[in-house]
Design a protein around this motif. Structure first.
Motif: not given
Length: 262
Positions: A14-20, A49-53, A70-72
């Motif tokens: 949560k603190a790192r969301l933009a970096n991630v 995250i899901e919106s990035l595929g 996470l997996s494409k």
DNA sequence: ATGGCTGGCTGTGCCAGA
């Protein structure tokens, strides 16, 4: 067709969301093992995250620990928690079978206990956890499939993997028992991706927030990708994404990315 | 330098991390 598997201890998703999300967009890794998400499953920023595929599987915990994958590619099955101790309530392990190109790959996201101070109960827990991991890995290797166990192992394998070995003497990350337990994992038949394909000294994956460690390059290499023979056969390269450590609000760890040629 | 940052929390400082 090639694909990539990354591991990254994000120190709070949560603190790192933009970096991630920035890094996922830039690097576009196919499979990502996250550690220290520090939230329960319900609070994981799944939609971002899901919106990035990505397909998303989490094994979260309030405040501490927590891992995710996470997996494409489609995720076929998931194991939450390291087998071998029903009493262990720390979320440090998640394993998924992913439909990678040409053949499935089994991927585990590992957050191995830190173990300090040593000796003591935390160090005992670390060594017991490593023994459970060895037992579980032994079983997984009998499947003779593509298997990558990636994560924050909290073990500095060699003196060459720390800026000042003397400063870390007696620490749980370097103690002979810790290194022996890590080596005994490898001796089961794993290939450590960095040591196999690169092996240079002083290539770090963690720099403390304190004492200007990043500015002085006082780091340690503790994030590793361990590959079964079937995965090692198709391993092509390994890369430490050091630049992420210099970004605003950076995690103290950086991603490590392996490329595989299916 | 036996802990100098950072994050989480029901906190108003403490624990944990490495």
């Amino acid at each position: 067709m090639s694909f990539t598997i990354a591991t990254w201890n994000v120190n709070s998703v949560k603190a790192r969301l933009a970096n991630v999300t920035d890094w996922l967009r830039e690097a576009s890794p196919d499979i990502v093992c996250l550690q220290e998400i520090k939230c329960i499953d319900e609070n994981f920023p799944r939609e971002d995250i899901e919106s990035l595929g990505y397909n998303v599987e989490t094994h979260g915990q309030k405040s501490y620990n927590g891992v995710a994958l996470l997996s494409k590619f489609p995720i076929e099955e998931t194991v939450r928690g390291l087998p071998g101790d029903a009493e262990d309530d720390q979320a440090r392990y998640i394993e998924c079978v992913v439909s990678a190109p040409d053949a499935p790959v089994r991927v585990a996201s590992i957050y191995l206990p830190n173990g300090n101070p040593a000796p003591g109960p935390k160090y005992d827990y670390k060594l017991a956890w490593m023994e459970r991991l060895r037992t579980h890995a032994t079983e997984l290797l009998t499947y003779e499939e593509r298997l990558v166990m990636a994560g924050d192992y909290n073990v500095i394998p060699r003196d060459a993997d720390v800026h000042d070995p003397a400063a870390w003497e007696g620490d749980a990350l370097t103690l002979p028992q810790s290194r022996e337990a890590f080596r005994s994992l490898l001796w089961l038949g794993f290939t450590s991706a960095f040591e196999q394909l690169d092996g240079r000294a002083h290539q770090y994956t963690f720099w403390d927030y304190q004492a200007g460690a990043w500015q002085k390059d006082h780091g340690i290499r503790i994030d590793h990708l361990l590959c079964s023979p079937q995965a090692a056969d198709i391993l092509k390269s390994i890369e430490i994404h050091k630049a992420t450590r210099g970004k605003p609000k950076a995690s103290d760890h950086v991603p490590v990315v392996g490329t595989f040629e299916g």
